[in-house]
Scaffold this motif. Structure first.
Motif, PDB file in Angstrom:
ATOM      1  N   GLY A  49     -56.157 -49.661  52.929  1.00 50.34           N
ATOM      2  CA  GLY A  49     -57.498 -49.685  52.969  1.00 50.34           C
ATOM      3  C   GLY A  49     -57.904 -48.582  53.473  1.00 50.34           C
ATOM      4  N   VAL A  50     -59.742 -48.053  53.117  1.00 49.81           N
ATOM      5  CA  VAL A  50     -60.266 -47.198  53.081  1.00 49.81           C
ATOM      6  C   VAL A  50     -61.210 -46.910  53.818  1.00 49.81           C
ATOM      7  N   PHE A  51     -61.863 -45.670  54.353  1.00 49.47           N
ATOM      8  CA  PHE A  51     -62.631 -45.016  54.972  1.00 49.47           C
ATOM      9  C   PHE A  51     -63.253 -44.205  54.134  1.00 49.47           C
ATOM     10  N   GLU A  52     -64.728 -44.133  54.864  1.00 48.97           N
ATOM     11  CA  GLU A  52     -65.943 -43.201  53.548  1.00 48.97           C
ATOM     12  C   GLU A  52     -66.612 -42.849  54.351  1.00 48.97           C
ATOM     13  N   GLY A  53     -67.315 -41.465  54.350  1.00 48.50           N
ATOM     14  CA  GLY A  53     -68.169 -40.640  55.055  1.00 48.50           C
ATOM     15  C   GLY A  53     -68.666 -39.338  54.519  1.00 48.50           C
ATOM     16  N   GLU A  54     -69.196 -38.445  54.907  1.00 53.71           N
ATOM     17  CA  GLU A  54     -69.878 -37.117  54.292  1.00 53.71           C
ATOM     18  C   GLU A  54     -68.512 -36.401  54.885  1.00 53.71           C
ATOM     19  N   ARG A  55     -68.060 -36.229  55.638  1.00 50.25           N
ATOM     20  CA  ARG A  55     -66.988 -34.995  56.318  1.00 50.25           C
ATOM     21  C   ARG A  55     -65.723 -35.307  55.571  1.00 50.25           C
ATOM     22  N   LEU A  56     -65.455 -36.584  55.360  1.00 49.07           N
ATOM     23  CA  LEU A  56     -64.103 -36.996  55.011  1.00 49.07           C
ATOM     24  C   LEU A  56     -63.880 -38.441  54.810  1.00 49.07           C
ATOM     25  N   SER A  57     -63.498 -38.315  53.570  1.00 48.11           N
ATOM     26  CA  SER A  57     -62.748 -39.910  53.046  1.00 48.11           C
ATOM     27  C   SER A  57     -61.971 -39.922  52.784  1.00 48.11           C
ATOM     28  N   GLY A  58     -61.536 -41.687  52.488  1.00 45.74           N
ATOM     29  CA  GLY A  58     -59.770 -41.140  51.463  1.00 45.74           C
ATOM     30  C   GLY A  58     -59.480 -43.227  52.005  1.00 45.74           C
ATOM     31  N   GLU A  59     -58.075 -42.749  52.207  1.00 44.93           N
ATOM     32  CA  GLU A  59     -56.868 -44.438  51.676  1.00 44.93           C
ATOM     33  C   GLU A  59     -56.597 -44.401  53.212  1.00 44.93           C
ATOM     34  N   VAL A  60     -56.388 -45.576  53.933  1.00 44.22           N
ATOM     35  CA  VAL A  60     -55.446 -46.106  55.027  1.00 44.22           C
ATOM     36  C   VAL A  60     -54.171 -46.405  54.185  1.00 44.22           C
ATOM     37  N   LEU A  61     -53.182 -45.559  54.674  1.00 44.80           N
ATOM     38  CA  LEU A  61     -51.950 -45.758  54.004  1.00 44.80           C
ATOM     39  C   LEU A  61     -51.489 -47.004  54.758  1.00 44.80           C
ATOM     40  N   ASP A  62     -50.111 -47.776  53.660  1.00 46.05           N
ATOM     41  CA  ASP A  62     -50.374 -49.162  54.421  1.00 46.05           C
ATOM     42  C   ASP A  62     -48.809 -48.736  55.407  1.00 46.05           C
ATOM     43  N   SER A  63     -48.882 -48.206  56.164  1.00 50.86           N
ATOM     44  CA  SER A  63     -47.700 -48.199  57.153  1.00 50.86           C
ATOM     45  C   SER A  63     -48.220 -48.710  58.964  1.00 50.86           C
ATOM     46  N   GLY A  64     -49.838 -48.927  58.787  1.00 46.34           N
ATOM     47  CA  GLY A  64     -50.419 -49.226  60.261  1.00 46.34           C
ATOM     48  C   GLY A  64     -49.944 -50.334  60.707  1.00 46.34           C
ATOM     49  N   ASN A  65     -50.138 -50.431  61.780  1.00 43.86           N
ATOM     50  CA  ASN A  65     -50.245 -51.934  63.041  1.00 43.86           C
ATOM     51  C   ASN A  65     -50.664 -52.027  64.159  1.00 43.86           C
ATOM     52  N   ASP A  66     -51.557 -53.208  64.515  1.00 44.24           N
ATOM     53  CA  ASP A  66     -52.448 -53.237  65.298  1.00 44.24           C
ATOM     54  C   ASP A  66     -51.703 -54.622  66.417  1.00 44.24           C
ATOM     55  N   TRP A  67     -51.682 -54.033  67.439  1.00 44.65           N
ATOM     56  CA  TRP A  67     -50.729 -54.839  68.212  1.00 44.65           C
ATOM     57  C   TRP A  67     -51.781 -55.045  69.217  1.00 44.65           C
ATOM     58  N   GLN A  68     -51.720 -56.506  68.737  1.00 38.06           N
ATOM     59  CA  GLN A  68     -53.154 -57.337  70.647  1.00 38.06           C
ATOM     60  C   GLN A  68     -52.487 -57.675  71.018  1.00 38.06           C
ATOM     61  N   THR A  69     -53.649 -58.079  71.947  1.00 36.30           N
ATOM     62  CA  THR A  69     -53.460 -59.107  73.195  1.00 36.30           C
ATOM     63  C   THR A  69     -54.493 -59.793  73.268  1.00 36.30           C
ATOM     64  N   VAL A  70     -54.285 -61.028  73.623  1.00 35.32           N
ATOM     65  CA  VAL A  70     -55.139 -62.212  73.513  1.00 35.32           C
ATOM     66  C   VAL A  70     -55.418 -62.819  75.275  1.00 35.32           C
ATOM     67  N   ARG A  71     -55.990 -61.872  75.933  1.00 35.82           N
ATOM     68  CA  ARG A  71     -56.237 -62.216  77.328  1.00 35.82           C
ATOM     69  C   ARG A  71     -56.307 -63.723  77.776  1.00 35.82           C
ATOM     70  N   SER A  72     -56.579 -64.116  79.225  1.00 38.29           N
ATOM     71  CA  SER A  72     -56.460 -65.138  79.262  1.00 38.29           C
ATOM     72  C   SER A  72     -58.004 -65.576  80.014  1.00 38.29           C
TER      73      SER A  72
END
Length: 163
Positions: A49-72
């Motif tokens: 991924g990518v991120f961009e802002g006035e104070r910092l910008s760059g790339e998101v490395l491919d090592s991330g994860n998103d543990w999701q819980t789908v609730r009732s």
């Protein structure tokens, strides 16, 4: 009768102030573990991924994860860990928790990867950062809040430093 807590509230406690931090877009793919005791578990593999802002910008490395819980109640909670790499090669760990919910038909369309209006559902995150880079040491001491939107290939977030 005692005075209300709202009376004479200092200005610093009366409202939240923010400052734009960055916009981030993630590329991800969902892996469904399935119904577990109490909820449905999904894991989003973040492969960049990518991120961009006035104070910092760059790339998101491919090592991330998103543990999701789908609730009732169909709300989805997120528990995410990412590594950001700035344009200047600084490494930043980012964690965030979040929640996404909305009308059942909108959530079903999101799950199918269809385009929906981001104003038609609620998607918010709270983020923390950690880095050894002196230039970005200020990130180690802030909380950022974000507004998210889910597209077919991954989420996009607008993050704001909570002042």
């Amino acid at each position: 009768m005692p005075p209300s807590l709202l009376e004479n509230l200092p200005d610093a406690l009366a409202s939240a102030k923010t400052r734009p931090l960055f916009v981030m877009r993630l590329s991800s793919r969902m892996q469904v573990i399935g119904p577990t005791p109490g909820y449905v578990r999904r894991v989003g593999a973040v492969f960049g991924g990518v991120f961009e802002g006035e104070r910092l910008s760059g790339e998101v490395l491919d090592s991330g994860n998103d543990w999701q819980t789908v609730r009732s109640d169909s709300a989805v909670t997120l528990d995410v860990r990412l590594v950001l790499k700035t344009d200047g090669e600084a490494m930043i760990g980012m964690t965030y928790r979040g929640i996404r919910h909305g009308p059942p038909d909108v959530l079903a369309r999101l799950d199918r990867g269809e385009a929906v209006d981001p104003a038609s559902y609620y998607f918010r995150i709270a983020s923390f950062f950690e880095t050894a880079a002196p230039k970005y040491d200020w990130l180690n001491r802030l909380l950022a809040v974000g507004i998210g939107h889910r597209s077919a290939d991954g989420p996009i977030y607008s993050l704001f430093e909570l002042l």
